[in-house]
Scaffold this motif. Structure first.
Motif, short mmCIF file in Angstrom:
data_model
loop_
_atom_site.label_atom_id
_atom_site.label_comp_id
_atom_site.label_asym_id
_atom_site.label_seq_id
_atom_site.Cartn_x
_atom_site.Cartn_y
_atom_site.Cartn_z
N TYR A 28 0.84 -1.20 0.00
CA TYR A 28 0.00 0.00 0.00
C TYR A 28 0.87 1.25 0.00
CZ TYR A 28 -3.15 3.68 1.33
OH TYR A 28 -3.83 4.86 1.35
N ALA A 29 1.93 1.26 0.79
CA ALA A 29 2.80 2.44 0.83
C ALA A 29 3.42 2.70 -0.53
CB ALA A 29 3.90 2.25 1.89
N GLY A 30 3.67 1.66 -1.29
CA GLY A 30 4.24 1.84 -2.62
C GLY A 30 3.25 2.40 -3.61
N THR A 31 1.97 2.37 -3.30
CA THR A 31 0.97 2.90 -4.21
C THR A 31 0.33 4.18 -3.69
OG1 THR A 31 -0.75 1.53 -3.26
CG2 THR A 31 0.42 0.63 -5.14
N ALA A 32 0.60 4.52 -2.46
CA ALA A 32 0.03 5.74 -1.89
C ALA A 32 0.88 6.94 -2.29
CB ALA A 32 -0.02 5.61 -0.36
N SER A 33 0.42 8.12 -1.90
CA SER A 33 1.10 9.34 -2.31
C SER A 33 2.53 9.43 -1.78
CB SER A 33 0.30 10.55 -1.85
OG SER A 33 0.24 10.60 -0.44
N THR A 34 2.85 8.73 -0.71
CA THR A 34 4.18 8.82 -0.14
C THR A 34 5.15 7.81 -0.75
OG1 THR A 34 3.55 7.33 1.64
CG2 THR A 34 3.35 9.68 2.07
N GLY A 35 4.65 6.87 -1.56
CA GLY A 35 5.51 5.83 -2.11
C GLY A 35 6.00 6.18 -3.50
N THR A 36 6.89 5.35 -3.98
CA THR A 36 7.35 5.51 -5.34
C THR A 36 6.41 4.76 -6.27
OG1 THR A 36 8.81 3.62 -5.09
CG2 THR A 36 9.76 5.79 -4.66
N VAL A 37 6.33 5.21 -7.48
CA VAL A 37 5.44 4.62 -8.46
C VAL A 37 6.30 4.08 -9.59
CG1 VAL A 37 3.52 5.10 -10.02
CG2 VAL A 37 3.66 6.29 -7.83
N VAL A 41 3.50 2.38 -14.44
CA VAL A 41 2.31 3.10 -14.01
C VAL A 41 2.38 4.55 -14.48
CG1 VAL A 41 1.04 3.98 -12.00
CG2 VAL A 41 1.77 1.60 -12.07
N LEU A 42 3.54 5.16 -14.38
CA LEU A 42 3.69 6.55 -14.84
C LEU A 42 3.47 6.66 -16.35
CD1 LEU A 42 6.72 7.78 -12.71
CD2 LEU A 42 4.29 8.31 -12.40
N ALA A 43 3.96 5.69 -17.10
CA ALA A 43 3.76 5.70 -18.55
C ALA A 43 2.28 5.52 -18.88
CB ALA A 43 4.58 4.59 -19.21
N GLN A 44 1.61 4.63 -18.16
CA GLN A 44 0.17 4.46 -18.36
C GLN A 44 -0.56 5.75 -18.02
OE1 GLN A 44 -1.91 1.97 -15.53
NE2 GLN A 44 -3.63 1.65 -16.93
N GLY A 45 -0.20 6.36 -16.91
CA GLY A 45 -0.83 7.61 -16.49
C GLY A 45 -0.62 8.73 -17.50
N SER A 123 -10.96 3.01 -15.64
CA SER A 123 -10.97 2.12 -14.48
C SER A 123 -10.35 2.86 -13.29
CB SER A 123 -10.16 0.85 -14.76
OG SER A 123 -8.78 1.16 -14.87
N ASP A 124 -10.56 2.34 -12.10
CA ASP A 124 -9.93 2.93 -10.92
C ASP A 124 -8.41 2.94 -11.06
OD1 ASP A 124 -12.49 3.19 -9.92
OD2 ASP A 124 -12.19 1.86 -8.20
N ALA A 125 -7.85 1.87 -11.63
CA ALA A 125 -6.40 1.80 -11.82
C ALA A 125 -5.92 2.87 -12.79
CB ALA A 125 -6.00 0.41 -12.32
N GLU A 126 -6.68 3.15 -13.83
CA GLU A 126 -6.30 4.20 -14.78
C GLU A 126 -6.38 5.57 -14.13
OE1 GLU A 126 -7.53 2.49 -19.15
OE2 GLU A 126 -9.17 2.93 -17.73
N ILE A 127 -7.40 5.78 -13.29
CA ILE A 127 -7.50 7.05 -12.57
C ILE A 127 -6.31 7.21 -11.63
CG2 ILE A 127 -8.85 8.35 -10.86
CD1 ILE A 127 -11.38 7.06 -12.15
N GLN A 128 -5.97 6.16 -10.91
CA GLN A 128 -4.80 6.21 -10.02
C GLN A 128 -3.52 6.48 -10.81
OE1 GLN A 128 -4.90 6.43 -6.88
NE2 GLN A 128 -6.65 5.32 -6.12
N ALA A 129 -3.40 5.88 -11.98
CA ALA A 129 -2.20 6.07 -12.80
C ALA A 129 -2.09 7.51 -13.29
CB ALA A 129 -2.21 5.09 -13.98
#
Length: 152
Positions: A28-37, A41-45, A123-129
């Motif tokens: 979770y920490a790796g996907t939250a605002s404090t973690g690295t992405v 995921v950045l390319a998808q975003g 999708s939620d994952a695309e929004i997060q990305a």
């Protein structure tokens, strides 16, 4: 001896449970605002941003001109998502809900906005990305502020 092995089984189960909790927190920490992405995921975003957001918010996240002044319709132009805008003033939860449900749904009170909800498109994952991509462009000060309000 049998009692000892029984306790060992419980100890193993407890250790396994603790390991699972530690893994979940780490994940979770790796996907939250404090973690690295991840770069993936950045390319998808970035691609989602180009496809769905750039036409209003600008190819370089610069927003529409004079974005703080209402249009003749009374609605505000699309704001920038870079450090000059206010996106970084909002928590992860609020940003996610704005993208998914639309600004008017979040603000309420009859507020009108040209920002639609993308819940039926992304999708939620695309929004997060896409949010990870946007947040990854912010300078340290803005990113730290946004992380702070997201952790409250």
């Amino acid at each position: 001896m049998r009692k000892y092995l029984g306790n060992t089984g419980w100890i193993g189960a407890i250790l396994t449970g603790v390991a699972l909790v530690i893994f979940a927190v780490w994940h979770y920490a790796g996907t939250a605002s404090t973690g690295t992405v991840s770069a993936e995921v950045l390319a998808q975003g970035r691609q989602v941003y180009v496809d769905q957001c750039a036409s209003c918010h600008g190819a370089d996240l610069e927003g529409q001109p004079d974005w703080k002044s209402p249009l003749p319709s009374g609605r505000l132009p699309a704001p920038p998502h870079d450090a000059t805008g206010h996106t970084w003033h909002h928590s992860d939860d609020v940003l996610f809900r704005i993208v998914k449900e639309g600004t008017a749904a979040i603000v309420g009170g009859g507020y009108e906005s040209d920002m639609p909800g993308f819940g039926g498109v992304l999708s939620d994952a695309e929004i997060q990305a896409v949010l990870a991509y946007i947040k990854n462009t912010w300078p340290q000060r803005e990113a730290e502020y946004q992380q702070e309000i997201s952790s409250r």
